[in-house]
Motif scaffolding. Sequence first.
Motif, short mmCIF file in Angstrom:
data_model
loop_
_atom_site.label_atom_id
_atom_site.label_comp_id
_atom_site.label_asym_id
_atom_site.label_seq_id
_atom_site.Cartn_x
_atom_site.Cartn_y
_atom_site.Cartn_z
N THR A 22 16.28 -121.15 28.98
CA THR A 22 15.91 -120.40 27.78
C THR A 22 17.07 -119.59 27.20
O THR A 22 16.91 -118.99 26.14
CB THR A 22 14.74 -119.45 28.08
N GLN A 34 3.51 -114.15 36.24
CA GLN A 34 4.80 -113.89 35.62
C GLN A 34 5.32 -115.19 35.01
O GLN A 34 5.04 -116.29 35.51
CB GLN A 34 5.81 -113.34 36.64
N ALA A 35 6.07 -115.06 33.94
CA ALA A 35 6.60 -116.24 33.25
C ALA A 35 7.67 -116.92 34.10
O ALA A 35 8.33 -116.29 34.94
CB ALA A 35 7.20 -115.83 31.90
N ILE A 36 7.84 -118.23 33.90
CA ILE A 36 8.90 -119.01 34.52
C ILE A 36 9.75 -119.57 33.38
O ILE A 36 9.26 -120.33 32.54
CB ILE A 36 8.34 -120.15 35.39
N ASN A 37 11.00 -119.19 33.32
CA ASN A 37 11.90 -119.62 32.25
C ASN A 37 12.93 -120.59 32.80
O ASN A 37 13.59 -120.33 33.80
CB ASN A 37 12.61 -118.41 31.64
N VAL A 38 13.07 -121.74 32.13
CA VAL A 38 14.07 -122.73 32.50
C VAL A 38 14.88 -123.06 31.25
O VAL A 38 14.33 -123.53 30.25
CB VAL A 38 13.43 -124.01 33.06
#
Length: 191
Positions: A37, A31-35
């Motif tokens: 965004t 799964q993606a990790i968004n910081v």
Amino acid sequence: SDDTLLLDSDGVLELNSSAGAISIGNDDIDQAINVGTGAAARTITIGNVTGATAVNLNAGTGGIVLASTGAGDITINSDDTLLLDSDGVLELNSSEGAINIGNNDIDQAINIGTQGERTISIGTGAFADIITIGNVTGATALNLNSGTGGIVLASTGAGDITINSDDTLLLDSDGVLELNSSAGAINIGND
């Protein structure tokens, strides 16, 4: 939570550990990790300049992308060595400005193609280039050296080849020395 888990604070939100690593997304789940965004003007800081602090960016076949889509610069600055090394093509291009190498006022050598058997090409594209090497300041020198491959000066159009010295000009050959013209006079001492 078997569903969504939200942490939201109107004040400071901190996540710290006094005796172990702080891990985010360290399980084996794709799964993606968004910081940072969200569509907000944020300053995102990773790492610090204290002691032996290090920042590692690792990627697999997906690669690494650094992009600034507005007026913001991308700055890479090292107080020690900076290495750019590629197993594939390495390109340095600019669509709207000059490409400068060694244009600051620092007295250090610039080395291009000093190791390996290479073909070094400058301005070889089919365009009307002006190629300038060196300057007339102080003790600036220009050396052209070659092995058994020789040196060729050629102008295939109407452009002249001019060799001008304010001091001695020496032409010396261990072999044949020829001076020929196919379409004009050969003048010596006619100034």
